[in-house]
Motif scaffolding. Structure first.
Motif, short mmCIF file in Angstrom:
data_model
loop_
_atom_site.label_atom_id
_atom_site.label_comp_id
_atom_site.label_asym_id
_atom_site.label_seq_id
_atom_site.Cartn_x
_atom_site.Cartn_y
_atom_site.Cartn_z
N ILE A 99 16.30 67.44 77.06
CA ILE A 99 17.66 67.18 77.57
C ILE A 99 17.60 65.88 78.36
O ILE A 99 16.81 65.75 79.29
N SER A 100 18.45 64.95 78.01
CA SER A 100 18.33 63.59 78.54
C SER A 100 18.93 63.41 79.93
O SER A 100 18.77 62.35 80.54
N SER A 101 19.61 64.43 80.44
CA SER A 101 20.24 64.30 81.75
C SER A 101 20.16 65.63 82.48
O SER A 101 19.65 66.63 81.95
N ILE A 102 20.64 65.65 83.71
CA ILE A 102 20.68 66.89 84.49
C ILE A 102 21.50 67.94 83.74
O ILE A 102 22.51 67.62 83.10
N TYR A 103 21.07 69.19 83.82
CA TYR A 103 21.81 70.25 83.14
C TYR A 103 21.83 71.51 83.99
O TYR A 103 21.07 71.65 84.95
N HIS A 104 22.69 72.42 83.62
CA HIS A 104 22.62 73.77 84.15
C HIS A 104 23.02 74.73 83.04
O HIS A 104 23.56 74.32 82.00
N LEU A 105 22.73 76.00 83.25
CA LEU A 105 23.11 77.03 82.31
C LEU A 105 24.31 77.79 82.84
O LEU A 105 24.43 78.01 84.05
N GLN A 106 25.17 78.18 81.93
CA GLN A 106 26.28 79.03 82.33
C GLN A 106 26.37 80.21 81.37
O GLN A 106 25.92 80.13 80.22
N ASP A 107 26.95 81.31 81.87
CA ASP A 107 27.06 82.50 81.03
C ASP A 107 28.37 82.49 80.26
O ASP A 107 29.13 81.50 80.30
N ALA A 108 28.66 83.58 79.58
CA ALA A 108 29.85 83.64 78.73
C ALA A 108 31.14 83.56 79.53
O ALA A 108 32.20 83.22 78.98
N ARG A 109 31.06 83.86 80.83
CA ARG A 109 32.25 83.76 81.68
C ARG A 109 32.40 82.39 82.31
O ARG A 109 33.21 82.18 83.19
N ARG A 110 31.51 81.48 81.90
CA ARG A 110 31.47 80.10 82.40
C ARG A 110 31.05 80.03 83.86
O ARG A 110 31.37 79.08 84.58
N SER A 111 30.32 81.04 84.29
CA SER A 111 29.75 81.02 85.63
C SER A 111 28.37 80.39 85.57
O SER A 111 27.57 80.70 84.66
N GLN A 112 28.07 79.51 86.51
CA GLN A 112 26.77 78.84 86.50
C GLN A 112 25.67 79.82 86.85
O GLN A 112 25.80 80.63 87.77
N LEU A 113 24.58 79.75 86.10
CA LEU A 113 23.41 80.59 86.37
C LEU A 113 22.57 79.92 87.44
O LEU A 113 22.12 78.79 87.28
N ASP A 114 22.38 80.62 88.54
CA ASP A 114 21.57 80.06 89.62
C ASP A 114 20.09 80.03 89.24
O ASP A 114 19.61 80.89 88.51
N ARG A 115 19.39 79.06 89.79
CA ARG A 115 17.94 78.98 89.59
C ARG A 115 17.27 79.83 90.67
O ARG A 115 16.75 79.31 91.66
N ASP A 116 17.29 81.13 90.47
CA ASP A 116 16.74 82.03 91.48
C ASP A 116 15.92 83.12 90.81
O ASP A 116 15.74 83.15 89.59
N ASP A 117 15.40 84.03 91.63
CA ASP A 117 14.52 85.08 91.14
C ASP A 117 15.24 86.38 90.83
O ASP A 117 14.61 87.44 90.69
N ASN A 118 16.57 86.33 90.72
CA ASN A 118 17.30 87.52 90.32
C ASN A 118 17.00 87.85 88.86
O ASN A 118 16.79 86.94 88.04
N PRO A 119 16.97 89.13 88.51
CA PRO A 119 16.68 89.50 87.12
C PRO A 119 17.70 88.88 86.16
O PRO A 119 18.90 88.92 86.41
N LEU A 120 17.20 88.33 85.07
CA LEU A 120 18.06 87.77 84.05
C LEU A 120 18.82 88.89 83.35
O LEU A 120 18.25 89.94 83.06
N GLN A 121 20.10 88.66 83.09
CA GLN A 121 20.93 89.66 82.43
C GLN A 121 21.11 89.31 80.96
O GLN A 121 21.14 88.14 80.59
#
Length: 285
Positions: free
Chosen positions: A47-69
């Motif tokens: 990925i050539s630039s900064i990115y983040h992940l979002q879920d189907a509700r368009r909520s950003q996925l935090d980079r944390d230790d919470n269990p992945l859903q």
């Protein structure tokens, strides 16, 4: 041949093309966290630039230790996205049976005395009985040429008696025989960058997913080199998470079966025959 993508409950797409080709995915097992997904995306995609992940509700996925859903996740970026074309080394079960691996096996047995992933003790080891336990190479002996060409030997500080750094105890672990099969096929791996977490890429029937290597093993100065565990984990992510995943090969060839014919009629025949050839040559050269 098995399909690594069958039954995935995590799917990864580009946000700019949410119905387009799948970029990757995985079968969710215990212990996989949000930040673990980010680390896997960093391996399978360029990925050539900064990115983040979002879920189907368009909520950003935090980079944390919470269990992945479970669910679909989308890569959001202003840059370009491409699937990493790094080679994943084809690998099947590798059992060293020749004289060149005898000292490797002895050193691994003496150091570990148990399956380091499940914790099961080799209770009859003092009788010289090691049935059900096998000394596994982290970096496969069949790829000795690749090991040498990429100077992996520079990672080793404890030399083997045969002079081959790939046979150092620092490139081995004692595993239960069935876990060895899963490790060699990249179905189970260890992430040294997440407190030596055990990661299962398929349904976990042993209750090991999300566990960590025990402190006794981690404190041993002869334990495997982190960079070799890191290499194996990266290969496991490429094999299981990238695109639709790499094929899983048949390894049960009863006496009298046409092993070569089955290999040649299957996927990646050339790479697999090369692996099988090198597996045998390294024992006699």
């Amino acid at each position: 041949m098995s399909n690594r993508s069958l039954g995935r409950d995590i799917h990864i797409y580009a946000a700019s093309d949410p119905t387009g080709p799948v970029l990757g995915g995985l079968i969710l097992t215990n212990g996989v966290t949000n930040i673990n997904l980010y680390s896997m995306v960093d391996i399978i995609l360029t990925i050539s630039s900064i990115y983040h992940l979002q879920d189907a509700r368009r909520s950003q996925l935090d980079r944390d230790d919470n269990p992945l859903q479970p669910g679909n996740y989308y890569v959001v970026t202003d840059g370009s996205i491409s699937i990493n074309d790094e080679t994943c080394l084809t690998r099947t079960i590798s059992l060293g049976t020749g004289p060149r691996t005898a000292d490797f096996r002895k050193a691994v047995r003496e150091r570990d005395g148990r399956c380091v992933i499940t914790g099961k003790e080799a209770l009859n080891a003092h009788r010289g009985m090691w049935g059900g336990f096998q000394a596994a190479h982290i970096f496969p002996l069949a790829y000795l040429h690749h090991w040498n060409a990429n100077n992996f030997g520079s990672l080793i500080s404890i030399e083997s008696t045969d002079g081959e750094s790939i046979n150092s105890v620092q490139n081995g672990m004692l595993l239960r025989a069935d876990i060895h099969i899963l490790f060699d096929s990249y179905e189970v791996s260890i992430n040294p960058d997440d407190d030596y977490k055990i990661v299962c890429f398929f349904t976990d029937g042993d209750g090991i997913a999300g566990n960590h290597l025990d402190q006794r093993f981690r404190d041993d100065p002869r334990r495997p080199v982190d960079d070799l565990l890191r290499w194996h984990f990266r290969q496991a992510v490429l094999a299981n998470v990238r695109s639709v995943g790499e094929p899983i090969f048949e390894v049960d060839f009863p006496p009298g079966s046409d092993m070569i014919g089955e290999i040649l009629s299957g996927p990646k025949a050339g790479e697999r025959m090369q692996y099988e050839l090198f597996s045998r040559l390294v024992e006699v050269t």
